[in-house]
Each structure stands twice: as C-alpha cells, then as structure tokens.
Design an enzyme around this catalytic site. Structure first.
Site, PDB file in Angstrom:
ATOM      1  N   ASN A 178      63.238  50.541  74.412  1.00 61.09           N
ATOM      2  CA  ASN A 178      62.330  50.943  75.500  1.00 61.09           C
ATOM      3  C   ASN A 178      63.040  50.717  76.835  1.00 61.09           C
ATOM      4  O   ASN A 178      63.255  49.575  77.235  1.00 61.09           O
ATOM      5  CB  ASN A 178      61.056  50.091  75.384  1.00 61.09           C
ATOM      6  N   CYS A 235      56.267  51.576  82.777  1.00 62.71           N
ATOM      7  CA  CYS A 235      56.802  52.622  81.891  1.00 62.71           C
ATOM      8  C   CYS A 235      56.204  54.002  82.171  1.00 62.71           C
ATOM      9  O   CYS A 235      56.698  55.008  81.664  1.00 62.71           O
ATOM     10  CB  CYS A 235      56.579  52.240  80.432  1.00 62.71           C
ATOM     11  N   HIS A 251      57.046  58.631  76.282  1.00 63.39           N
ATOM     12  CA  HIS A 251      57.763  57.394  76.579  1.00 63.39           C
ATOM     13  C   HIS A 251      58.249  56.787  75.269  1.00 63.39           C
ATOM     14  O   HIS A 251      57.509  56.722  74.287  1.00 63.39           O
ATOM     15  CB  HIS A 251      56.809  56.441  77.306  1.00 63.39           C
TER      16      HIS A 251
HETATM   17  N1  COA Z   1      61.488  39.339  64.382  1.00 67.12           N
HETATM   18  C1  COA Z   1      60.803  38.765  63.375  1.00 67.12           C
HETATM   19  N2  COA Z   1      59.509  38.406  63.488  1.00 67.12           N
HETATM   20  C2  COA Z   1      58.903  38.631  64.657  1.00 67.12           C
HETATM   21  C3  COA Z   1      59.553  39.226  65.737  1.00 67.12           C
HETATM   22  C4  COA Z   1      60.911  39.574  65.578  1.00 67.12           C
HETATM   23  N3  COA Z   1      61.629  40.163  66.559  1.00 67.12           N
HETATM   24  N4  COA Z   1      58.692  39.326  66.760  1.00 67.12           N
HETATM   25  C5  COA Z   1      57.529  38.822  66.351  1.00 67.12           C
HETATM   26  N5  COA Z   1      57.645  38.401  65.081  1.00 67.12           N
HETATM   27  C6  COA Z   1      56.628  37.780  64.249  1.00 67.12           C
HETATM   28  C7  COA Z   1      55.533  37.116  65.050  1.00 67.12           C
HETATM   29  O1  COA Z   1      55.904  35.827  65.398  1.00 67.12           O
HETATM   30  C8  COA Z   1      54.384  37.170  64.101  1.00 67.12           C
HETATM   31  O2  COA Z   1      54.541  36.109  63.180  1.00 67.12           O
HETATM   32  P1  COA Z   1      53.265  35.313  62.620  1.00 67.12           P
HETATM   33  O3  COA Z   1      52.439  36.342  61.910  1.00 67.12           O
HETATM   34  O4  COA Z   1      53.885  34.305  61.732  1.00 67.12           O
HETATM   35  O5  COA Z   1      52.585  34.755  63.821  1.00 67.12           O
HETATM   36  C9  COA Z   1      54.621  38.443  63.342  1.00 67.12           C
HETATM   37  O6  COA Z   1      55.995  38.797  63.501  1.00 67.12           O
HETATM   38  C10 COA Z   1      53.796  39.603  63.871  1.00 67.12           C
HETATM   39  O7  COA Z   1      53.999  40.595  62.948  1.00 67.12           O
HETATM   40  P2  COA Z   1      53.125  41.873  62.965  1.00 67.12           P
HETATM   41  O8  COA Z   1      51.699  41.549  63.274  1.00 67.12           O
HETATM   42  O9  COA Z   1      53.375  42.635  61.729  1.00 67.12           O
HETATM   43  O10 COA Z   1      53.751  42.632  64.184  1.00 67.12           O
HETATM   44  P3  COA Z   1      53.214  43.962  64.714  1.00 67.12           P
HETATM   45  O11 COA Z   1      53.138  44.974  63.627  1.00 67.12           O
HETATM   46  O12 COA Z   1      52.002  43.712  65.563  1.00 67.12           O
HETATM   47  O13 COA Z   1      54.394  44.415  65.678  1.00 67.12           O
HETATM   48  C11 COA Z   1      55.084  44.664  67.905  1.00 67.12           C
HETATM   49  C12 COA Z   1      54.658  43.682  66.827  1.00 67.12           C
HETATM   50  C13 COA Z   1      55.433  43.898  69.169  1.00 67.12           C
HETATM   51  C14 COA Z   1      56.296  45.434  67.438  1.00 67.12           C
HETATM   52  C15 COA Z   1      53.905  45.633  68.180  1.00 67.12           C
HETATM   53  O14 COA Z   1      52.742  44.908  68.472  1.00 67.12           O
HETATM   54  C16 COA Z   1      54.190  46.571  69.301  1.00 67.12           C
HETATM   55  O15 COA Z   1      55.072  47.415  69.208  1.00 67.12           O
HETATM   56  N6  COA Z   1      53.408  46.503  70.399  1.00 67.12           N
HETATM   57  C17 COA Z   1      53.622  47.350  71.548  1.00 67.12           C
HETATM   58  C18 COA Z   1      54.774  46.803  72.367  1.00 67.12           C
HETATM   59  C19 COA Z   1      55.261  47.797  73.367  1.00 67.12           C
HETATM   60  O16 COA Z   1      55.640  48.893  73.033  1.00 67.12           O
HETATM   61  N7  COA Z   1      55.304  47.381  74.634  1.00 67.12           N
HETATM   62  C20 COA Z   1      55.762  48.195  75.708  1.00 67.12           C
HETATM   63  C21 COA Z   1      54.801  49.293  75.966  1.00 67.12           C
HETATM   64  S1  COA Z   1      55.297  50.280  77.296  1.00 67.12           S
END
Ligand code: COA
Length: 334
Positions: free
Chosen positions: A281, A114, A251
């Site tokens: 993204n 990215c 980004h």
């Molecule tokens: N829909 C519903 N639930 C989902 C889900 C979806 N699409 N994806 C994951 N979950 C669940 C998980 O299984 C987890 O459940 P659990 O607690 O029962 O294990 C829970 O949601 C995690 O929730 P939470 O901790 O509130 O998520 P988060 O606030 O950490 O958000 C991301 C997760 C992925 C959105 C966040 O970590 C993120 O944006 N990370 C960066 C990713 C990114 O941008 N990558 C590319 C960079 S270039």
C-alpha cells in the site's frame, strides 16, 4: 464553452530497494504465507535515506510531463497528494515546483491519506472545468516507511514507498474526467491515523510515538463497503452502470478488499488492475502508479471508461469515472 480535463501524460517512480515478505520473516514474528494470504502483498519498495516524497514526486512528475510533451513552464498549477512529506511546510508541491523549474504558479498539498490522489485529481479537474487553468500537474507521493513502527507486524508489512503523477490538460472535446465523488467521515478518525508532530502532549503520551496506528478489521470492513459504494456513485454520476466500467483501478491496499469490491460491482477479474503484490500500500501514490502501469501494459484503450477509487484515513473516500484517451504522444522520458 464546456471544458473537459484529460490525462495527457503519466509517470511513476519506485525506489530501487525491494523488501520481500521473506526479508521480514527474519526480524518479525510473521511469514510470507500469512502476509500474502491476508493481503496479496509479496514485496514492497523502501525509499533510500536520501529519497523523500518531493524527490520521488519530482521524478514521477518529470516522466508525466515528458510523456505529455508539456514543458514545466507551461504548468498553471501543481497539486500534490501526500501525508508523508519531508516538511510540515512548505508544501511538497512547492518543492516539486522548484525542482521542475516551473513558473511561480499555485502549488499546494492535499492530505486525504490513501484517498488523496483522487481528491487532488478532482481538484485539478475543477480548476480546468471552471476555465481558470489549462494544464495542471497532479502528483501522489509517499514515504510511508518512515511513518511505520517496524516492530509492529500488524501494520509495517502492509505499506511501501513510491510516487506517481499525471498531467491534466483542458480540452474542448468531450471526454476525460466525467464524475467525482468525495466523502469523509471523521467519526472514524481513530481507526487509521498517524499522530502529528504538533499533537497535544496528552495525545503523544497516549500513543508514545508518532507511528501509524490502525484498527485493521474496522478499516477492512469500511474499505470493502466504501470502495464499492463510491464507485457505484461515480458510475451513476457519469451515466453508466458499474458493469460498463472497462478498467477498475482501485487503491492498492489489499487484494482481498479489491476482489470483494469488484465482485460487489459485478466486475470480472480482467477488468480489475492490481499491483499490490509488488508494492504493498503506497497510500496516495498507489492509484497513479497503477494507472501508469496499466497504460504501459496496454490495458487502456481510447474510449475506455476507467474508474479510480481511493479509501483510507479520515475515514475518507474518493471515486471518479473518466474516459481514456486520445492517447498521449509517444513516450519520451527525456
Ligand atoms: N504476521 C503474522 N501474524 C500477524 C501479523 C503478521 N504480519 N499481523 C497480525 N497478525 C496476527 C494478529 O496478532 C492476530 O493474532 P491473534 O489472533 O493471536 O490476536 C491475527 O494475526 C489476526 O489475524 P486475522 O484476524 O486473520 O487477520 P485479518 O484477516 O483481520 O487480517 C489485516 C489483518 C490487517 C490484514 C486486515 O484486517 C486488513 O487488511 N485490514 C485493512 C488494512 C488496510 O488496508 N489499511 C489501509 C487502508 S487504506
């Protein structure tokens, strides 16, 4: 004589197919509410079967060349940022070169996930600043939909497909790209990656597939910290304070990452460009798509100081400050 590199034209291509969060609700245990509240994403574009990184990059490149009033034969170099090209080799840049009918100039790909577009733009800038080239095409194009496990709700909801491009031209007038900050920390390689088709058989066994794998919370923390830090460094190199940035084009991975970084930099919402809601993204394509939309929306005026910053797999980062304008000739997509 010092040479400056200016953006003389820009273009983008988004596949026609829109997949909204609600469309995913039916086939995954997810919801529009969960996705939007965690990421700011409402929908993304998905490439049609016949579309590839090179076909979409070619369309974006044609738009950028038309806007700059540059004929493909005038190009001195083509750089493409991608990690989802249709072939391991030749480079996507060679395919775009042929598609454009450009001369047999140098053409190469940059793989910095990215961060790739800002890496590629930095490389183009160096070729111009050194005096070697006058006109460089820089493209970011990705088909991440083909790197995703569409049964993995933790990753597939985050990404989309698209392409963007700019034409960089040499100028003797001060302006254009004023700073470049590049970084990489391979100790974070396991936080965000796609196993290659040449991976060791042991690695393939460990993953069991060739889909994107990600440690979401680790990448989130890295991104918030690094977007702000790399932008600060790029501003410092350009001789300005972060709050003197007129438009911040980060980004487009996640609206929460963007607003946390903007807040850390002391930038108000009016100075921040986001379109993650509509495209998700798009990896190396996200910054040139955003740049072209910002320009068309009249968000960029001559003399504006624009900060571009990418972060992603590597873990890698790249930031730059550029002075916008003078504007490209009137838009002529033909
Ligand atoms: N829909 C519903 N639930 C989902 C889900 C979806 N699409 N994806 C994951 N979950 C669940 C998980 O299984 C987890 O459940 P659990 O607690 O029962 O294990 C829970 O949601 C995690 O929730 P939470 O901790 O509130 O998520 P988060 O606030 O950490 O958000 C991301 C997760 C992925 C959105 C966040 O970590 C993120 O944006 N990370 C960066 C990713 C990114 O941008 N990558 C590319 C960079 S270039």
């Amino acid at each position: 004589m010092e040479r400056f590199a200016r953006i003389a034209g820009w273009g983008r291509y988004l596949p026609a197919q829109v997949v909204a969060n609600r469309d995913l609700e039916g086939r995954l245990d997810t919801s529009d509410e969960w996705i939007f509240s965690r990421t700011g994403i409402r929908e993304r574009r998905i490439a049609a079967p016949e579309e590839t990184a090179s076909s979409m990059g070619l369309a974006a490149a044609r738009g950028a060349l038309a806007m700059a009033g540059v004929h493909p034969q005038e190009l001195d170099l083509i750089i493409v940022a991608t990690c989802s090209a249709e072939r391991v080799f030749p480079a996507c840049a060679s395919l775009i070169q042929h598609g454009l009918g450009a001369r047999t100039v140098g053409a190469f790909d940059v793989n910095a996930a990215c961060s790739g577009f800002v890496y590629a733009l930095s490389a183009g800038h160096q070729f111009i600043a050194s005096g070697l080239h006058r006109t460089v095409l820089v493209v970011g194009s990705e088909v991440f939909s083909r790197l995703l496990d569409w049964d993995d709700r933790a990753t597939c909801v985050l990404f989309g497909d698209g392409a963007g491009a700019v034409v960089l031209q040499a100028s003797e007038e001060p302006g254009g790209i004023r700073s470049c900050v590049l970084g990489s920390d391979g100790s974070g390689a396991d936080a965000l990656y796609v196993p290659g088709i040449c991976a060791s058989p042991l690695e393939a066994q460990r993953n069991g597939h060739h889909f994107l794998a990600m440690n979401g919370p680790q990448v989130f923390k890295f991104a918030v910290r690094t977007v702000a830090e790399a932008t600060r460094q790029a501003a410092w190199q350009a001789g300005i304070l972060p709050e003197e940035i007129d438009l911040f084009i980060p980004h487009q991975a996640n609206a929460r990452i963007i607003s946390a970084a903007a807040e850390a930099l002391g930038l108000s919402q009016e100075k921040v460009f986001t379109n993650v809601e509509r495209y998700g993204n798009t990896s190396a394509a996200s910054i040139p798509i955003a740049l072209s939309e910002a320009a068309e929306a009249g968000r960029l005026r001559d003399g504006d100081r624009v900060a571009l910053v990418g972060v992603g797999g590597g873990l890698s980062w790249a930031a730059m400050v550029l002075e916008w304008g003078p504007g490209a000739p009137s838009y002529n997509p033909e």
